[in-house]
Design a protein around this motif. Structure first.
Motif, short mmCIF file in Angstrom:
data_model
loop_
_atom_site.label_atom_id
_atom_site.label_comp_id
_atom_site.label_asym_id
_atom_site.label_seq_id
_atom_site.Cartn_x
_atom_site.Cartn_y
_atom_site.Cartn_z
N ALA A 166 -20.11 -23.40 37.03
CA ALA A 166 -18.74 -23.15 37.51
C ALA A 166 -18.71 -22.74 38.97
CB ALA A 166 -18.08 -22.08 36.65
N SER A 167 -19.75 -22.04 39.42
CA SER A 167 -19.78 -21.54 40.80
C SER A 167 -20.53 -22.48 41.75
CB SER A 167 -20.41 -20.15 40.84
OG SER A 167 -21.77 -20.22 40.43
N GLY A 168 -21.03 -23.60 41.21
CA GLY A 168 -21.77 -24.54 42.05
C GLY A 168 -23.19 -24.10 42.36
N GLU A 169 -23.71 -23.15 41.58
CA GLU A 169 -25.04 -22.59 41.82
C GLU A 169 -26.07 -23.08 40.79
OE1 GLU A 169 -25.88 -20.07 44.27
OE2 GLU A 169 -23.97 -20.72 45.13
N GLU A 190 -25.04 -18.99 28.68
CA GLU A 190 -23.86 -18.41 29.33
C GLU A 190 -24.04 -18.37 30.84
OE1 GLU A 190 -23.51 -14.63 27.41
OE2 GLU A 190 -22.78 -15.51 25.53
N GLU A 191 -25.25 -17.99 31.28
CA GLU A 191 -25.52 -17.94 32.72
C GLU A 191 -25.51 -19.33 33.34
OE1 GLU A 191 -28.84 -15.53 33.88
OE2 GLU A 191 -28.02 -13.74 32.92
N ILE A 192 -25.98 -20.33 32.60
CA ILE A 192 -25.95 -21.71 33.10
C ILE A 192 -24.50 -22.16 33.27
CG2 ILE A 192 -26.40 -24.11 32.44
CD1 ILE A 192 -29.09 -23.13 31.28
N LYS A 193 -23.62 -21.81 32.32
CA LYS A 193 -22.20 -22.17 32.45
C LYS A 193 -21.60 -21.54 33.70
CE LYS A 193 -21.20 -22.79 27.54
NZ LYS A 193 -20.62 -22.14 26.35
N LEU A 194 -21.92 -20.26 33.94
CA LEU A 194 -21.41 -19.58 35.13
C LEU A 194 -21.95 -20.22 36.40
CD1 LEU A 194 -21.66 -15.83 34.03
CD2 LEU A 194 -19.57 -17.15 34.42
#
Length: 196
Positions: free
Chosen positions: A109-112, A102-106
Motif C-alpha cells: 500500500a505504501s509502495g515499499e 499484514e506487513e507485506i500488505k502495508l
C-alpha cells in the motif's frame, strides 16, 4: 595503543550485538541455548542443538524446521538459536507468518514492497513462526515463495510449524506455488519433530 584498539573493537562489537538483538523482534521469554531442556523425549539431542552455537550452519546457509504440537517449545528453540546467532555477529529477525502477510500488505500500500522484501532477504537468520497455521491465499503464497526463493542458498531460515512438512502442500491453495515452496524448504532443511 593496542589496549585502545581492543577497547574500541569490543565496544563496536557489543553495539552491533545490541542492535541485532533489538531488531530481531524476539519475545519476552528471554530464550537462550543454555536454558533448553534436553530431556530424551523432546525429539532432539544436546549435541544436535550445540551445533547451532557454531557459525558453520550459517556460513553453509542451513535451514531448520521445527514441528510439533503447541507447547513443545518450537518458538523458544528457534529464538534461542537466533539469539545465539546475534551474539556471533549475525543479524536475526523473527516474525509470525500471519503478521508477515499484514506487513507485506502495508508495504504494498505504501509502495515499499521491494524494499521490505530486500530487508527480509538480507537478514542472516529469518525465523518464520507459526508457519501455515492458517491456509494461505494465492497472493500470500506467491509472497511467501518470493521470500523463500530470494533467500535460497544465500541466508538461513528457521521455520516453526504445528504441521509436518508432508501436510504443507494442501495448506497452500496454488499447487504450483506449493511445489516451489516445499521444494525450496523441505529438501534444504534439517527437520526436528518436537515432542513432550
Amino acid at each position: 595503543v593496542g589496549l585502545l584498539v581492543d577497547d574500541e573493537f569490543t565496544t563496536r562489537s557489543n553495539r552491533k550485538i545490541q542492535r541485532n538483538l533489538i531488531r530481531s523482534n524476539f519475545g519476552a521469554e528471554n530464550a537462550c541455548i543454555e536454558n533448553i531442556d534436553y530431556t530424551s523425549t523432546r525429539g532432539f539431542s544436546k549435541s544436535e542443538i550445540l551445533e547451532y552455537t557454531k557459525s558453520t550452519w550459517l556460513t553453509n546457509k542451513t535451514n531448520l524446521i521445527f514441528t510439533g504440537q503447541t507447547g513443545t517449545g518450537k518458538t523458544y528453540l528457534a529464538e534461542a538459536i537466533g539469539k545465539n546467532a546475534c551474539y556471533m555477529g549475525f543479524s536475526a529477525m523473527k516474525i509470525r507468518v500471519k503478521r508477515l502477510f499484514e506487513e507485506i500488505k502495508l508495504a504494498n500500500a505504501s509502495g515499499e514492497y521491494l524494499k521490505y522484501l530486500d530487508r527480509l532477504t538480507k537478514v542472516d537468520v529469518l525465523i518464520l513462526d507459526d508457519f501455515l497455521i492458517q491456509p494461505v491465499s494465492g497472493k500470500e503464497a506467491m509472497d511467501l515463495m518470493e521470500i523463500i526463493d530470494s533467500r535460497m542458498h544465500l541466508k538461513s531460515t528457521i521455520i516453526t510449524s504445528q504441521y509436518p512438512p508432508a501436510s504443507w502442500h494442501e495448506r497452500l491453495t496454488d499447487l504450483s506455488v506449493a511445489d516451489v515452496i516445499c521444494d525450496r524448504l523441505i529438501h534444504t532443511s534439517q527437520l526436528y519433530i518436537l515432542k513432550g
